[in-house]
Design an enzyme around this catalytic site. Structure first.
Site, PDB file in Angstrom:
ATOM      1  N   HIS A   7     -23.558  11.927 -27.192  1.00 22.95           N
ATOM      2  CA  HIS A   7     -25.020  11.865 -27.178  1.00 22.95           C
ATOM      3  C   HIS A   7     -25.587  11.067 -26.002  1.00 22.95           C
ATOM      4  O   HIS A   7     -26.796  11.120 -25.755  1.00 22.95           O
ATOM      5  CB  HIS A   7     -25.552  11.327 -28.512  1.00 22.95           C
ATOM      6  CG  HIS A   7     -26.732  12.097 -29.012  1.00 22.95           C
ATOM      7  ND1 HIS A   7     -27.163  12.096 -30.322  1.00 22.95           N
ATOM      8  CD2 HIS A   7     -27.596  12.919 -28.350  1.00 22.95           C
ATOM      9  CE1 HIS A   7     -28.224  12.873 -30.435  1.00 22.95           C
ATOM     10  NE2 HIS A   7     -28.510  13.379 -29.258  1.00 22.95           N
ATOM     11  N   ASP A  62     -29.961  13.774 -36.443  1.00 25.53           N
ATOM     12  CA  ASP A  62     -28.884  12.803 -36.247  1.00 25.53           C
ATOM     13  C   ASP A  62     -28.769  11.916 -37.484  1.00 25.53           C
ATOM     14  O   ASP A  62     -29.766  11.656 -38.167  1.00 25.53           O
ATOM     15  CB  ASP A  62     -29.260  11.939 -35.020  1.00 25.53           C
ATOM     16  CG  ASP A  62     -28.070  11.262 -34.347  1.00 25.53           C
ATOM     17  OD1 ASP A  62     -27.179  10.776 -35.052  1.00 25.53           O
ATOM     18  OD2 ASP A  62     -28.079  11.219 -33.108  1.00 25.53           O
ATOM     19  N   HIS A 105     -27.993   8.887 -37.002  1.00 25.55           N
ATOM     20  CA  HIS A 105     -28.358   7.602 -36.392  1.00 25.55           C
ATOM     21  C   HIS A 105     -29.628   7.746 -35.564  1.00 25.55           C
ATOM     22  O   HIS A 105     -29.967   8.852 -35.127  1.00 25.55           O
ATOM     23  CB  HIS A 105     -27.221   7.125 -35.482  1.00 25.55           C
ATOM     24  CG  HIS A 105     -25.862   7.168 -36.108  1.00 25.55           C
ATOM     25  ND1 HIS A 105     -25.063   8.282 -36.049  1.00 25.55           N
ATOM     26  CD2 HIS A 105     -25.186   6.243 -36.825  1.00 25.55           C
ATOM     27  CE1 HIS A 105     -23.928   8.046 -36.700  1.00 25.55           C
ATOM     28  NE2 HIS A 105     -23.972   6.815 -37.184  1.00 25.55           N
ATOM     29  N   ASP A 134     -30.038   6.127 -32.623  1.00 23.24           N
ATOM     30  CA  ASP A 134     -29.674   5.988 -31.207  1.00 23.24           C
ATOM     31  C   ASP A 134     -30.771   5.253 -30.437  1.00 23.24           C
ATOM     32  O   ASP A 134     -31.137   5.624 -29.315  1.00 23.24           O
ATOM     33  CB  ASP A 134     -29.373   7.363 -30.575  1.00 23.24           C
ATOM     34  CG  ASP A 134     -28.159   8.021 -31.218  1.00 23.24           C
ATOM     35  OD1 ASP A 134     -27.376   7.323 -31.893  1.00 23.24           O
ATOM     36  OD2 ASP A 134     -27.989   9.241 -31.063  1.00 23.24           O
ATOM     37  N   HIS A 177     -23.720   5.909 -26.271  1.00 20.97           N
ATOM     38  CA  HIS A 177     -24.247   7.083 -26.990  1.00 20.97           C
ATOM     39  C   HIS A 177     -25.233   6.662 -28.089  1.00 20.97           C
ATOM     40  O   HIS A 177     -25.929   7.521 -28.630  1.00 20.97           O
ATOM     41  CB  HIS A 177     -23.124   7.982 -27.543  1.00 20.97           C
ATOM     42  CG  HIS A 177     -22.377   7.441 -28.717  1.00 20.97           C
ATOM     43  ND1 HIS A 177     -21.632   8.242 -29.564  1.00 20.97           N
ATOM     44  CD2 HIS A 177     -22.241   6.175 -29.196  1.00 20.97           C
ATOM     45  CE1 HIS A 177     -21.079   7.502 -30.507  1.00 20.97           C
ATOM     46  NE2 HIS A 177     -21.420   6.259 -30.303  1.00 20.97           N
ATOM     47  N   ASP A 199     -27.143  16.494 -33.123  1.00 16.88           N
ATOM     48  CA  ASP A 199     -25.884  15.742 -33.200  1.00 16.88           C
ATOM     49  C   ASP A 199     -25.073  16.308 -34.366  1.00 16.88           C
ATOM     50  O   ASP A 199     -25.618  16.511 -35.467  1.00 16.88           O
ATOM     51  CB  ASP A 199     -26.234  14.260 -33.437  1.00 16.88           C
ATOM     52  CG  ASP A 199     -25.034  13.319 -33.312  1.00 16.88           C
ATOM     53  OD1 ASP A 199     -23.953  13.660 -33.839  1.00 16.88           O
ATOM     54  OD2 ASP A 199     -25.205  12.234 -32.731  1.00 16.88           O
ATOM     55  N   ASP A 211     -23.193  14.897 -36.275  1.00 17.46           N
ATOM     56  CA  ASP A 211     -23.177  14.033 -37.462  1.00 17.46           C
ATOM     57  C   ASP A 211     -24.476  14.106 -38.276  1.00 17.46           C
ATOM     58  O   ASP A 211     -24.581  13.492 -39.334  1.00 17.46           O
ATOM     59  CB  ASP A 211     -22.797  12.594 -37.129  1.00 17.46           C
ATOM     60  CG  ASP A 211     -23.870  11.800 -36.400  1.00 17.46           C
ATOM     61  OD1 ASP A 211     -25.055  12.146 -36.483  1.00 17.46           O
ATOM     62  OD2 ASP A 211     -23.495  10.805 -35.742  1.00 17.46           O
ATOM     63  N   GLU A 245     -21.862  15.658 -29.532  1.00 19.20           N
ATOM     64  CA  GLU A 245     -20.897  14.894 -30.336  1.00 19.20           C
ATOM     65  C   GLU A 245     -19.810  15.738 -30.984  1.00 19.20           C
ATOM     66  O   GLU A 245     -19.036  15.231 -31.792  1.00 19.20           O
ATOM     67  CB  GLU A 245     -21.590  14.008 -31.389  1.00 19.20           C
ATOM     68  CG  GLU A 245     -22.455  12.904 -30.812  1.00 19.20           C
ATOM     69  CD  GLU A 245     -21.670  11.728 -30.194  1.00 19.20           C
ATOM     70  OE1 GLU A 245     -20.441  11.657 -30.427  1.00 19.20           O
ATOM     71  OE2 GLU A 245     -22.289  10.924 -29.474  1.00 19.20           O
TER      72      GLU A 245
HETATM   73 MN   LIG Z   1     -26.533  10.677 -31.942  1.00 19.47          MN
END
Ligand SMILES: [Mn+2]
Length: 307
Positions: A97, A124, A126, A128, A141, A226, A228, A271
């Site tokens: 990322h 995502d 997260h 970030d 990332h 992403d 995730d 990712e």
């Molecule tokens: Mn990310």
């Protein structure tokens, strides 16, 4: 379905964290048939191949992982985004990322050049939203949103010409947010649909609200997906799995709504770590989601052998 001119930009960025493998991402998408899938939907696809990061004069950093390489990628991908955006819909085949440090700032400069506001949908687990000063892991990332919104601490990186206003950003799927990010986000106008909000209200309402704002402003929309964001049960090929992610249907619904909006002008696929995949199922799922974004309906898709 409206045919699109699509430009693949291979961004095998693997410098944004310690665990290696995202370098293989762009070729995994190709192997999973991304080009043929989109061509089958009537899109015209140009594959620009894989880029390599610009060399930099920046020294290694004591805490930040692979800082010189990530600065080099930021310069390279910024330039690639600025060049590609006027010609079609760039799809950045990641890569981790940290590539969004370059892609989003490049797209933001393009948006400014055509006189339109840029909106970003961040899918995502997260946020970030760390800066180089707040990240405890040193993994860059986890920093792109802080960078492209103009937070301090990125002195080693190119200056951000057109920071994206936090009010123009929607984050969906959040379920792992560090205390420093949480505190910093409280001072912003970011649209946040964490997993609790999605459990309570579903995917549709917060996304429809955000897309209405994009349309009202006649904005460009960059989507950063992403792996995730997805539940690890359906998308195991990522180094930062967090349980409780988006389901297959939620993810497809988002992509179909994005297609219906007609607003998406650029896309990051990030990712994917093919080294951790199971017979390519995560790469294939990401291809399927991209197909939904480009107009395929989930019930039209052919039965796949791995299901
Ligand atoms: Mn990310």
């Amino acid at each position: 379905m409206t045919a699109q001119d699509i430009i693949f930009i291979g961004a095998p960025v693997d410098s944004g964290k310690d665990r290696k493998g995202c370098i293989m991402g762009p070729d995994a998408y190709r192997t999973a048939g991304l080009e043929d899938t989109l061509a089958g939907l009537g899109c015209t696809v140009i594959d620009n191949g894989n880029l390599t990061a610009e060399q930099t004069e920046i020294p290694d950093h004591d805490h930040l992982v692979a800082l010189p390489q990530t600065v080099g990628w930021t310069r390279t991908l910024h330039a690639a985004a600025v060049e590609a955006a006027p010609k079609g819909l760039p799809i950045f085949l990641g890569g981790d990322h940290s590539l969004a440090l370059g892609t989003v700032t490049g797209i933001a400069d393009h948006a400014a050049s055509v006189g339109k506001p840029l909106f970003v949908l961040w899918l995502d687990a997260h946020t970030d939203y760390h800066t180089p000063d707040t990240t405890s892991s040193g993994n860059l990332h986890g920093t792109p949103v802080a960078y492209f919104t103009g937070r301090d601490g990125f002195d080693a990186f190119p200056a951000v010409n057109n920071p994206v206003p936090t009010a123009n950003i929607c984050m969906m799927g959040l379920r792992s947010v560090d205390p420093e990010e949480h505190a910093a986000l409280a001072d912003t106008e970011m649209h946040i649909a964490d997993m609790r909000a999605i459990d309570e209200f579903g995917i549709r309402a917060p996304l429809a609200h955000f897309l209405d704002r994009v349309a009202a402003a006649d904005g460009l929309l960059h989507v950063s997906l992403d792996v995730d964001f997805l539940d690890p049960d359906i998308a195991p090929a990522v180094g930062t799995t967090v349980p409780g992610g988006a389901t297959l249907r939620e993810a497809h619904l988002i992509m179909e709504m994005l297609h219906d909006s007609g607003r998406v002008t650029s896309l990051d696929l990030v990712e994917l770590n093919p080294f951790m995949d199971e017979r390519g199922r995560t790469a294939s799922l990401m291809v399927d989601l991209t197909a939904s974004l480009m107009g395929r309906r989930v019930f039209d898709r052919p039965t796949r052998s791995f299901v």
